[in-house]
Design a protein around this motif. Structure first.
Motif, PDB file in Angstrom:
ATOM      1  N   THR A 153      -8.798  -0.236  -2.409  1.00  0.00           N
ATOM      2  CA  THR A 153      -8.043  -0.215  -3.665  1.00  0.00           C
ATOM      3  C   THR A 153      -7.695  -1.606  -4.145  1.00  0.00           C
ATOM      4  OG1 THR A 153      -6.048   0.036  -2.359  1.00  0.00           O
ATOM      5  CG2 THR A 153      -7.000   2.032  -3.253  1.00  0.00           C
ATOM      6  N   THR A 178       0.821  -1.207   0.000  1.00  0.00           N
ATOM      7  CA  THR A 178       0.000   0.000   0.000  1.00  0.00           C
ATOM      8  C   THR A 178       0.855   1.258   0.000  1.00  0.00           C
ATOM      9  OG1 THR A 178      -0.137  -0.348   2.356  1.00  0.00           O
ATOM     10  CG2 THR A 178      -2.049  -0.949   1.078  1.00  0.00           C
ATOM     11  N   PHE A 196      -8.146   1.480   3.421  1.00  0.00           N
ATOM     12  CA  PHE A 196      -7.490   1.859   2.169  1.00  0.00           C
ATOM     13  C   PHE A 196      -7.124   0.624   1.364  1.00  0.00           C
ATOM     14  CE2 PHE A 196      -3.423   2.281   0.004  1.00  0.00           C
ATOM     15  CZ  PHE A 196      -3.785   3.189  -0.969  1.00  0.00           C
ATOM     16  N   ASP A 197      -6.619  -0.375   2.068  1.00  0.00           N
ATOM     17  CA  ASP A 197      -6.215  -1.610   1.394  1.00  0.00           C
ATOM     18  C   ASP A 197      -7.414  -2.242   0.695  1.00  0.00           C
ATOM     19  OD1 ASP A 197      -4.609  -3.628   0.591  1.00  0.00           O
ATOM     20  OD2 ASP A 197      -4.503  -4.649   2.514  1.00  0.00           O
ATOM     21  N   TYR A 221       1.687  -8.413  13.350  1.00  0.00           N
ATOM     22  CA  TYR A 221       0.723  -8.215  12.266  1.00  0.00           C
ATOM     23  C   TYR A 221       0.831  -6.789  11.758  1.00  0.00           C
ATOM     24  CZ  TYR A 221      -3.791  -7.676   9.967  1.00  0.00           C
ATOM     25  OH  TYR A 221      -4.783  -7.409   9.062  1.00  0.00           O
ATOM     26  N   LYS A 243      -0.917  -5.447   8.790  1.00  0.00           N
ATOM     27  CA  LYS A 243      -2.111  -4.939   8.116  1.00  0.00           C
ATOM     28  C   LYS A 243      -2.054  -4.839   6.597  1.00  0.00           C
ATOM     29  CE  LYS A 243      -3.524  -2.210  12.030  1.00  0.00           C
ATOM     30  NZ  LYS A 243      -3.686  -0.865  12.525  1.00  0.00           N
ATOM     31  N   LEU A 297      -2.024   8.285   0.460  1.00  0.00           N
ATOM     32  CA  LEU A 297      -1.818   6.862   0.213  1.00  0.00           C
ATOM     33  C   LEU A 297      -2.200   6.515  -1.218  1.00  0.00           C
ATOM     34  CD1 LEU A 297      -3.243   5.053   3.326  1.00  0.00           C
ATOM     35  CD2 LEU A 297      -0.896   5.132   2.574  1.00  0.00           C
ATOM     36  N   ASP A 339     -10.305   1.173  11.051  1.00  0.00           N
ATOM     37  CA  ASP A 339      -8.904   1.182  10.679  1.00  0.00           C
ATOM     38  C   ASP A 339      -8.702   1.792   9.298  1.00  0.00           C
ATOM     39  OD1 ASP A 339      -6.239   0.436  10.051  1.00  0.00           O
ATOM     40  OD2 ASP A 339      -6.371  -0.988  11.705  1.00  0.00           O
ATOM     41  N   GLU A 340      -7.884   2.855   9.277  1.00  0.00           N
ATOM     42  CA  GLU A 340      -7.682   3.586   8.029  1.00  0.00           C
ATOM     43  C   GLU A 340      -6.938   2.752   6.988  1.00  0.00           C
ATOM     44  OE1 GLU A 340      -5.414   7.304   8.020  1.00  0.00           O
ATOM     45  OE2 GLU A 340      -7.229   8.158   8.890  1.00  0.00           O
ATOM     46  N   GLU A 341      -5.908   2.060   7.506  1.00  0.00           N
ATOM     47  CA  GLU A 341      -5.026   1.359   6.574  1.00  0.00           C
ATOM     48  C   GLU A 341      -5.751   0.198   5.902  1.00  0.00           C
ATOM     49  OE1 GLU A 341      -1.395   0.279   8.431  1.00  0.00           O
ATOM     50  OE2 GLU A 341      -0.790  -0.906   6.711  1.00  0.00           O
ATOM     51  N   VAL A 342      -6.505  -0.562   6.711  1.00  0.00           N
ATOM     52  CA  VAL A 342      -7.231  -1.686   6.142  1.00  0.00           C
ATOM     53  C   VAL A 342      -8.302  -1.172   5.184  1.00  0.00           C
ATOM     54  CG1 VAL A 342      -8.668  -3.656   6.682  1.00  0.00           C
ATOM     55  CG2 VAL A 342      -6.742  -3.127   8.126  1.00  0.00           C
ATOM     56  N   THR A 383      -5.661 -10.409  13.493  1.00  0.00           N
ATOM     57  CA  THR A 383      -5.989  -9.815  12.196  1.00  0.00           C
ATOM     58  C   THR A 383      -7.464  -9.410  12.106  1.00  0.00           C
ATOM     59  OG1 THR A 383      -6.592 -11.891  11.158  1.00  0.00           O
ATOM     60  CG2 THR A 383      -4.288 -11.301  11.109  1.00  0.00           C
ATOM     61  N   ARG A 441      -9.047 -10.586   8.614  1.00  0.00           N
ATOM     62  CA  ARG A 441      -8.639  -9.962   7.351  1.00  0.00           C
ATOM     63  C   ARG A 441      -8.849 -10.939   6.198  1.00  0.00           C
ATOM     64  NH1 ARG A 441      -8.622  -7.682   3.864  1.00  0.00           N
ATOM     65  NH2 ARG A 441      -7.303  -6.133   2.863  1.00  0.00           N
ATOM     66  N   ILE A 455       3.265   2.057   2.235  1.00  0.00           N
ATOM     67  CA  ILE A 455       3.601   2.546   3.572  1.00  0.00           C
ATOM     68  C   ILE A 455       4.924   1.936   3.993  1.00  0.00           C
ATOM     69  CG2 ILE A 455       2.839   2.634   5.958  1.00  0.00           C
ATOM     70  CD1 ILE A 455      -0.002   2.250   4.890  1.00  0.00           C
ATOM     71  N   ARG A 496      -1.553   3.164  -4.289  1.00  0.00           N
ATOM     72  CA  ARG A 496      -0.877   1.914  -4.636  1.00  0.00           C
ATOM     73  C   ARG A 496       0.315   2.159  -5.538  1.00  0.00           C
ATOM     74  NH1 ARG A 496      -3.007  -3.439  -3.152  1.00  0.00           N
ATOM     75  NH2 ARG A 496      -4.609  -2.786  -1.726  1.00  0.00           N
TER      76      ARG A 496
END
Lengths: 375, 354
Positions: free
Chosen positions: B134, A16, B130-131, A305, A307, A38, B125-128, B119, B259, A18, A40
């Protein structure tokens, strides 16, 4: 905040985009990026230390930029463009003396960038579909490339016209069919000129540029799935390989036999690195975990973990976890530390004292220590 | 020890007991042995054998098989009686207390004793986010693409598998069933992409029973491989409703919390069109329990403001995830995001992956 940043010992690049720093002893992860931007396209493809003191990180992202990350400041200080994204992502990144930089893309363009110039100083073509470029730890000007249908090539950057060594294809098999090259990763074996590669056809090859034989001088096989990465531990005579099914194995280089597997992974391995002095190996991959295994008893020491899917990983040359407890907040760290860690800490201190050639003498030292513990 | 002197007792246990008692006595005095034998034999005849056992006695010590069996059955019955009595007593107490009765205890199951999984997705959660925003399914969830599914089988499908495919095609709107014709999946995939299919679904059969499902999202993956079990076709169902209509169903996804579970949930959700036709009153359910995904297909009706009736339309089947692979189907050279490693992962029964 500053202290926490300095405590980060393992650095990881994620899909991602990061950059993640992990404090191993406390199992804490920090994200370094501005969360508003952010994307890809900034996917981190390779990581390396920018200077020998390990205060700067070079981060190669998928859109063709190399960013400099300062560990002290905890922020990206510089960004420069090295090649365009149309030529494929970075497959390797390495620093050269005098803040020059070697990059290699999937298209096979290997370039050397001097400071403050947008044009590459040296440009050479290593052939198509390069999967990995690695720099020799001893001689900075020696790099190796290899990829799919693109055998191992070793280049001397001072004489970039011709590769120093080109691997020859394997002999045809027993059906007289041509065997394919598919180098996925390589490493220079320290103290020798030999280079070890792992392939997408689950083979491990050792090449010796000094010998007249251009085919591998040793072949070993592990599993039945493509090997993705490999790493050489400090103890020598061993190699650690990882494949797409999340299996990691240690192989003996003398006979090419498996001498142990590391358990606990669930997804394909993308990044693997052994610590330069401690007997530990860190791995990351598609299962979004950072795992640190001990190479001695093959036990899982840490599992964090993170993420996002992880692409690459970088370990420092200093010890992974003892500093954290010593400098600040001893009470806190002790709470978080499991008993295993403490056992580990004591083991480290023994390891620090010994040098490789003086094996016998250190063994002699160890024995009385153990005895004293028992008492 | 001379057993010939002793009159043969009706059961073998007499001997055993004697032995035990004798052992005890040995510690005290050996002279009283003869007298002790006499005293022992009395309780044997008068009382039922089970009552006089010392507390450490276990039924498995009895050497006669028939006798052992009998004793065991007795023991079981007794235990059961006790249990029932206790239950009755408790029930009475509850009734006596009325409203003041303490709340009933929640039974322990391996699901509510589940080991915490780090998990597990936190919705903030922002990151998840975003993941997930996208990933490969983002085009579908942003409403840019409409699902179009190709259903095929392994080579030469037989009876049940063919029917299963046909019935799946009635459940999933915009699904096309094709005969495999011995084609390689890696060759089918580019053709599917060219024809705008978003899913390739391959049902594997073994001895005329469907047992595997490969679900490949196109054009970029991921690919999931499931084990299929307990397939029940429409014909085999009791009290089923009339055949489903063409309306696109609503989708319910239950218990996909980690996840990995989220990615599987998204994979399954993207099979169906995003805006269901509520007129059709049809629901497809993917219910995850202990890593098994149960599929059911229902029609519902609101009878009045409080009552809802449901009617199962079939088919039903159970899925279990075997692997999740990044990219389109490539079992040899593909990179796996998650692989089921049986003896490594299921060592703890309370740990779940989805």
């Amino acid at each position: 905040m500053g202290d926490r940043r300095r405590l980060c010992t393992v650095w990881l690049g994620s899909e991602t985009g990061i950059l993640k720093g992990v404090d191993v002893s406390r199992k804490q992860a920090l994200n370094f990026c501005n969360s508003s931007h952010l994307s890809r396209e900034q996917e981190v493809r390779s990581l390396c230390w920018g200077d020998p003191a390990e205060s700067e990180l070079l981060v190669g992202s998928a859109d063709g930029t190399v960013k400099t990350f300062s560990v002290e400041k905890g922020d990206f200080t510089d960004s420069r463009r090295c090649g365009n994204p149309a030529e494929g992502c970075f497959t390797g990144l390495a620093p050269l003396s005098g803040s020059a930089l070697v990059t290699c893309g999937e298209s096979g363009m290997l370039r050397v960038w001097r400071e403050d110039s947008s044009q590459p100083a040296i440009e050479l073509n290593a052939g198509k579909n390069v999967c990995r470029m690695r720099q020799s730890p001893v001689n900075q000007h020696s790099v190796a490339t290899g990829g799919k249908e693109n055998g191992l090539k070793i280049w001397d950057l001072e004489r970039p016209e011709k590769p120093v060594f080109t691997a020859k294809n394997l002999r045809d098999d027993w059906l007289d069919l041509r065997q394919q090259h598919w180098v996925r990763d390589m490493a220079f074996i320290p103290n020798t000129d030999k280079v070890i590669t792992c392939t997408g056809f689950h083979q491990i090859h050792i090449f010796d540029p000094l010998s007249p034989q251009r085919r591998p001088i040793m072949e070993a096989k592990y599993g039945e799935y493509p090997l993705t990465t490999l790493s050489l531990p400090a103890s020598g005579n061993m190699v650690v390989v990882g494949n797409t099914h999340g299996q990691i194995a240690m192989l003996d280089l003398r006979k090419g036999l498996v001498c142990g597997c590391l358990k606990g992974l669930v997804g394909g391995v993308r990044g693997l690195q052994c610590h330069s002095s401690q007997p530990v190996v860190a791995s990351c991959g598609l299962d979004r975990f950072l795992r640190i295994h001990s190479l001695e008893d093959r036990k899982l020491l840490h599992k964090v973990y993170l993420k996002s899917r992880l692409n690459c990983l970088l370990l420092p040359s200093r010890d992974l976890e003892d500093r954290g407890g010593a400098t600040e907040g001893e009470g806190l760290s002790q709470e978080l530390k499991v008993e295993e860690d403490e056992v580990w800490d004591t083991m480290e201190q023994v390891g620090e004292g010994d040098d490789k050639p003086k094996r016998k003498s250190t063994e002699g030292k160890e024995v009385p220590q153990k005895k004293s513990k028992k008492r | 020890m001379d057993f010939s002197e002793v009159p043969v007792s009706p059961d073998d246990k007499g001997r055993k007991k004697k032995k035990q008692k004798k052992n005890k006595k040995k510690t005290q005095q050996e002279e009283e042995d003869g007298a002790a034998q006499q005293t022992e034999q009395k309780p044997q005849r008068s009382e039922p054998a089970a009552a006089s056992f010392p507390p450490t006695f276990s039924v498995s010590e009895i050497k006669n098989k028939q006798r052992r069996h009998l004793m065991f059955m007795k023991l079981k019955q007794e235990k059961r009686k006790q249990k029932m009595q206790l239950r009755k007593k408790r029930k009475k107490e509850r009734e006596a207390l009325g409203d003041k009765a303490p709340p009933k205890e929640v039974p322990k199951t391996i699901e509510n004793q589940r080991v915490y999984d780090e998990t597990t997705v936190d919705p903030d959660d922002e990151e998840v986010a975003f993941d997930e925003g996208t990933d490969e399914f983002s085009a579908y969830f942003n409403g840019l693409t409409n699902p179009k599914v190709l259903i095929t089988t392994s080579d030469r499908p037989r009876g049940r598998t063919v029917k299963f495919c046909e019935q799946l095609a009635t459940v999933i709107p915009n699904a096309h069933v094709y005969y495999r014709r011995g084609l390689a999946l890696k060759r089918i995939i580019p053709q599917c992409v060219a024809r705008d299919f978003t899913y390739l679904m391959v049902i594997n059969e073994d001895r005329k029973v469907p047992n595997g499902l490969v679900l490949c999202h196109l054009p970029e993956g991921p690919t999931a491989h499931f084990k299929v079990s307990s397939v029940r076709l429409r014909k085999e169902m009791k009290r089923r409703g009339k055949d489903p209509t063409e309306h696109s169903p609503e989708v319910i996804l239950n218990n996909f919390s980690t996840r990995l579970g989220h990615s599987i949930g998204r994979l399954l959700a993207a099979l169906f069109p995003q805006n269901p036709h509520f007129v059709g009153r049809q629901v497809a359910t993917f219910h995850n329990q202990r890593d098994f995904i149960f599929f059911r297909f229902h029609r519902y009706i609101f009878k009045n403001e409080k009552k809802v009736g449901i009617q199962e339309l079939g088919p039903r089947f159970t899925l279990k995830l075997r692997s999740l692979q990044k990219g389109t189907f490539d079992s040899k050279f593909g990179e796996y995001e998650w692989v089921l490693k049986r003896h490594e992962m299921d060592s703890c029964r309370r740990k779940f992956q989805l």
